[in-house]
Design an enzyme around this catalytic site. Structure first.
Site, PDB file in Angstrom:
ATOM      1  N   SER B 661       0.820  -1.212   0.000  1.00 19.57           N
ATOM      2  CA  SER B 661       0.000   0.000   0.000  1.00 19.57           C
ATOM      3  C   SER B 661       0.854   1.262   0.000  1.00 19.57           C
ATOM      4  CB  SER B 661      -0.936   0.004   1.200  1.00 19.57           C
ATOM      5  OG  SER B 661      -0.210   0.187   2.385  1.00 19.57           O
ATOM      6  N   LYS B 704      -5.929   4.914   8.154  1.00 16.74           N
ATOM      7  CA  LYS B 704      -4.767   5.634   7.625  1.00 16.74           C
ATOM      8  C   LYS B 704      -5.036   7.139   7.568  1.00 16.74           C
ATOM      9  CE  LYS B 704      -2.830   1.839   4.964  1.00 16.74           C
ATOM     10  NZ  LYS B 704      -2.748   1.163   3.686  1.00 16.74           N
TER      11      LYS B 704
END
Lengths: 284, 811
Positions: B661, B704
């Site tokens: 990611s 996040k």
């Protein structure tokens, strides 16, 4: 002449032991009575002299009752086996007496069994012995020692069969003899106290009702000093079967017989001892 | 290409409008009877239950907390209620082979009746036998037999004795037997006395003694035969009396159970055994017997050889007298013995003894004819339990064997009870991993568990499902006896459910965390003195859950605020970008910004992943980095060698990195370093990238974003800060309320990025530039700068290569 009533005292009891089941039953009864009378208990084992003599004959063989094997009789072997038996008897005796906490002594003598027992009995107030020793024919026959004892002098002898013990009600046979009077005293002494258990049953041994009445009066007079409850019943004859039937009906616990009385001769006593499965006390 | 628009605050959180619900509180709702969001499971369960072929047992696989066990139980119970009650099972003594007790199958409820009848029989038996053997008839006949023996024996000895007496000899008992000798006056003659006898007399005496000894031996040898004869006669008498005593009792039962051949056979065996052994039982029961007290006490213990009750009673293994429908059994502790049954032992004089009364049923016995539910993980953790279960299913019968016996470890005699036919539907449940491992590695598994009920952890968040979810909340609240939930609270729980699966368009089917949330919200409502649970209580419960779990997150945030961990949220820097990672601790996940830096130099076209070099990077991370090299080469160096060497690193990362990611962030750092274009540190990036520069979706997008937001908020939001997320992750956004509020106020931004070009423009403020037909990028664009720099590096490398070849030629 009527003997003066006197207190029956038992200070020393002799029990003859040979390790047979009957003699061990006798030991139990002896310990019981020693506790009751606070008497000294003397154990006696007689090493049968006859057995040692057997070893002196080469042609005499010992036949095993289980194996049927014939073995020469060895003096050493006989002595060894007797030692084993003495050890066993001594162990059982000391265990029983120490548990009951009675005064005791144990003696081993050597000789003819009957004469040794008779001699030792003279020093005791009561002799207790098993109905038979190691007799082959235990079921019917009386042991030779008991059989031989009858004509010998003794005061009180209690004959016990394996599997029995002194029980109540006490049944005394009364024929008006001096021995019968003492039998009544023994019966009173065997009871703990006036309230203890069923009444004493006195069997008046006579054929005629009038004599029975006399005997009852006499017995009542003898027993007057004690407050033991008494019941009377006429015993018409000393026939063994008849007596056995009466004893069964009355659920007798212990039978007290006058030896050398007017009616009960030795042969009758032997028959009774052989056939009645109860502790029997013989009183002379 | 213009800057891409940021997401509206409304796109960051998919609300559930309480107004769509037509109830006020969950008290107005009916309980949910259907399986929520598991149509596949419902079909599988229905199929698995109804199909009657062998091997169609069920394995319910799914994440924990999805209510697998409850659902299986519900299905089984619904079905079992309409099914017949299975038969009872009993174990009885096998009188011929005591170590192999016999199993008897009886219609439901009859087992208990038969057990009680046998108990009564045994009680009556003692009295009947005592009466019979105490009877005058028996005693008289017995005594007659014994008397006859005694007489026979006495007579034989007496004859010998009489014979001896005739000869003047006496039979003397010695300690080891008997002997004959001449006796006078009770004394054995001495050798001297014998010597005095005439020789003939001596010889005659000797001969007589030997003859009598021989006679006596004959008699003694006959005695054992007479004894045997007596024993036989006594046995016959005992049998005759016992048969008469028990015959009537047994006959009554035989008539009552005439329709059950197994019982009739048992009763016959019992009768035969009683007749054979009756007198022994009575003897052992007599306390005055000749047997030593110790032996007697052993004999009279339960299970002793002559204990009537233990010998003849019925061990009712499975009793369905109170059952309604087929059994549904859940085995909480699926050990080998709890599943297959066991034979217990009784310690006696230091030895372990057992008999058929000590056979105990296992879950398979109890569930036979019905359904059994077992947790697969627990089952597999128990030694030999799985093997035992499989063996039972394969053989179609339950055989009780001790583990020691099964492994041949113990050779002492134990019981081998007759196996019982097995007809049971089993449902295992567990993690999907267990299912796949078993399927892969155990060839028996696919044969025995052919039905997979695959539980999903999420379901669609459509209108219908949201309404059903409200009923689920109502059901759970009722089950847990909680206060009713206001519809606003229900809406908040549904929103939380979406957040739990990290997808605005899905709802969690894991009821456990939802149930926990409901209970905790109820607690807060109670603390606030409310009769119903409001949305604020749900929020309070969520906040409290997070607070209890987020100590480490707070420590990490603190490290950033104190600049121990270096994260810039303002300014610009070349080759440096804020990436976002997710840390999962237990059931709590949180985002954490990380600084990624890239440095480039002349080289041979390799991109060095420093994390991988030191074994701190996982394979997925390495894959992402290798994709970058592919992207760079394909886009910028088609006609020339890629002549740079780049290194990438997660700064201040010491615990290992995995996942791809961060690959878009790494690419941004790399491009910035090559083009020497500074990146805005007020932005953070997440997303993976493919070789064509397309940004792809990642997991944990909410955490996040919130992770970076927390850092920025702590330092004070500047209005410049924001996060670049893959556009595909838009549907997953269920952000915290404060994040949504900051975005609405224009103080924080969330950009959905589809390509690397879009991202780099946002980060550098420089247009990325589209290639023309010749593949050239507009002058001044970022891509042009990258391409130019790479071309320069290629030229330098080429020049260096040429001078090197010249030197080699000269030497």
């Amino acid at each position: 002449m009527i003997a003066e009533p006197h207190e029956l005292t038992i200070r020393r009891i002799l029990v003859a032991l040979d390790a047979s089941p009957h003699s061990l039953a006798a030991l139990d009864a002896a310990v019981d009575l020693a506790v009751r009378f606070q008497a000294e208990l003397a154990g006696l084992f007689v090493e049968d002299e006859n057995l040692s003599r057997l070893a002196e004959y080469a042609f005499v063989h010992e036949i095993g009752l289980f194996s049927a094997v014939g073995r020469p009789v060895s003096g050493q072997e006989i002595a060894r086996r007797i030692r084993v038996r003495v050890r066993h008897v001594r162990q059982v005796f000391t265990l029983s007496t120490s548990r009951a906490r009675v005064r005791w002594s144990f003696r081993v003598t050597r000789g003819v069994v009957l004469s040794q027992v008779v001699a030792a009995a003279a020093e005791s107030d009561l002799l207790i012995l098993g109905r038979a020793g190691w007799s082959l024919l235990q079921r019917k026959r009386l042991g030779s020692t008991v059989r031989g004892l009858l004509p010998e002098p003794f005061r009180l002898a209690l004959v016990i069969k394996a599997g029995t013990c002194i029980g109540v009600p006490l049944v005394a046979v009364y024929d008006g003899s001096a021995a019968a009077d003492r039998a009544l005293q023994a019966a009173v002494a065997l009871r703990h106290g006036p309230q203890d258990g069923p009444p004493l049953l006195v069997l008046l041994l006579t054929e005629s009702p009038e004599k029975a009445q006399n005997l009852q009066e006499k017995a009542t007079a003898r027993l007057a000093a004690s407050d033991v409850p008494v019941r009377y019943r006429r015993l018409m004859s000393a026939n063994m079967l008849y007596l056995a039937d009466v004893l069964q009906t009355e659920r007798c616990g212990t039978l007290i017989l006058p030896a050398r009385g007017a009616v009960l001769q030795n042969d009758i006593l032997i028959a009774l001892l052989e056939n009645i499965e109860l502790p029997i006390m013989l009183v002379t | 290409m213009g800057m891409i628009p940021e997401l509206e605050s409304t796109q960051l959180y998919q609300r559930t409008d309480p107004a769509q619900f037509d109830f006020r509180t969950t008290a107005d709702l009916e309980a949910l009877s259907e399986v929520l969001g598991q149509p596949r499971v419902a079909a599988a369960m229905q199929f698995g239950i109804e199909i009657e072929q062998e091997g169609y047992n069920i394995f319910a696989l799914g994440p924990t907390g999805t209510g697998k066990r409850d659902l299986i139980t519900t299905y089984f119970e619904q079905r079992a209620a309409h099914e017949a009650v299975p038969d009872d099972w009993c174990y009885v003594n096998n009188f011929e082979e005591h170590h192999q007790p016999k199993a008897i199958r009886l219609p439901a409820g009859l087992g208990a009746v038969y057990r009680d009848d046998m108990k009564e029989l045994v009680e009556g038996l003692g009295a009947a036998l005592s009466a019979a053997f105490d009877s005058e008839e028996y005693q008289a006949r017995r005594q007659a037999i014994e008397e006859a023996f005694q007489e026979q024996q006495s007579q034989a000895f007496h004859e010998v004795q009489e014979q001896a007496e005739k000869e003047g000899l006496a039979l003397l008992r010695t300690p080891g037997g008997v002997a004959f000798a001449r006796v006078e006056n009770g004394q054995v003659l001495s050798p001297e006395q014998v010597s005095a006898l005439p020789k003939e007399e001596q010889q005659r005496m000797e001969n007589e003694v030997e003859k009598l000894q021989s006679e006596l031996q004959k008699v003694v040898r006959q005695v054992p035969a007479w004894q045997r004869d007596v024993q036989e006669k006594l046995k016959a008498l005992n049998r005759e009396i016992a048969d008469f005593a028990v015959g009537g009792l047994i006959q009554d039962l035989s008539e009552k159970y005439a329709a059950y051949p197994a019982i009739i056979a048992h009763l016959r065996a019992v009768q035969k055994d009683i007749i054979e052994n009756a007198h022994d039982f009575l003897q052992s029961a007599e306390p005055e017997g000749n047997m030593p007290a110790l032996l007697r006490s052993i004999n009279q213990q339960p299970g002793g050889a002559s204990d009537l009750a233990y010998r003849y009673q019925v061990n009712l293994l499975v009793d369905h007298s109170q059952s309604k429908g087929a059994p549904v059994v859940y085995e909480d502790n699926p050990t080998y013995q709890n599943l297959l049954g066991r034979v217990e032992h009784r310690a006696q004089m230091g030895a372990l003894l057992t008999d058929f009364n000590l056979i105990k049923p296992g879950a398979l016995h109890k569930a036979n004819g019905g359904y059994l539910i077992v947790d697969a993980r627990k089952l597999l953790l128990q030694p030999y339990a799985w093997e035992g279960l499989k063996r039972a299913l394969q053989s179609g019968q339950v055989r009780i064997e001790s583990l020691g016996q099964m492994l041949s470890l113990i050779s002492t005699i134990s019981l081998e009870p007759q196996p019982i036919p097995l007809d049971v539907k089993i449902a295992l449940y567990g993690e999907p991993m267990l299912y796949y491992l078993l399927y892969q590695h155990d060839p028996d598994f696919p044969e025995l568990f052919k039905v997979a009920a695959d539980f999903s952890h999420e379901m669609d968040r459509d209108h219908g499902n949201q309404h059903r979810y409200a009923r689920l909340i109502a059901t759970l609240a009722r089950q847990k006896q909680l206060r009713p939930f206001e519809r606003t609270a229900v809406a908040r729980v549904i929103e939380r459910s979406a957040r739990l699966v990290g997808d605005a368009e899905k709802l969690s089917t894991q009821t456990r965390p939802i149930s926990d949330l409901l209970q905790e919200a109820d607690y807060w409502a109670g603390k606030a003195g409310q009769d119903t649970v409001l949305a604020e209580h749900v929020q309070q419960a969520i906040d409290a859950q997070i607070y209890r779990a987020d100590r480490l997150r707070e420590r990490m945030q603190e490290g950033i605020q104190r600049e121990i961990v270096l994260i810039d949220t303002t300014g610009e820097a070349v080759g440096q970008v804020n990436a976002l990672s997710v840390i999962l601790l237990g059931n709590f996940a949180f985002g954490r910004p990380s600084r990624i830096t890239a440095r480039v130099r002349l080289g041979k076209g390799d991109v060095i992943d420093i994390e991988r070099e030191v074994d701190l990077g996982g394979p997925l991370h390495s894959k992402g980095v290798l994709i970058l090299a592919g992207f760079l080469g394909a886009r910028y160096a088609r006609q020339q060698p890629l002549s740079l060497s780049a290194s990438l690193v997660f700064e201040q990362s010491y615990g290992g990195v995995d996942g791809d990611s961060a690959s878009s962030a790494e690419l941004y750092a790399l491009l910035s370093a090559i083009a020497e274009a500074p990146i805005r540190q007020s932005l953070a990036v997440t997303g993976s990238v493919n070789q064509h520069g397309v940004v792809q979706a990642i997991g944990g997008v909410n955490e996040k974003i919130e992770g970076f937001f927390d850092v920025c908020q702590a330092r004070g939001l500047t209005g410049e800060q924001g996060v670049l997320i893959p556009a595909a992750n838009r549907q997953h956004l269920m952000l915290r309320e404060d994040v949504v509020a900051a975005v609405a106020a224009g103080r924080f931004h969330v950009y959905p990025v589809e390509t690397i070009d879009q991202g780099i423009e946002l980060l550098t403020g420089i247009p990325a530039g589209e290639p023309d037909e010749a593949g050239e990028y507009p002058e001044g664009s970022l891509n042009a700068r990258v391409k130019k720099r790479l071309a320069e590096l290629a030229e330098v490398r080429e020049a260096l290569g040429a001078s090197g070849r010249e030197k080699e030629a000269k030497t």
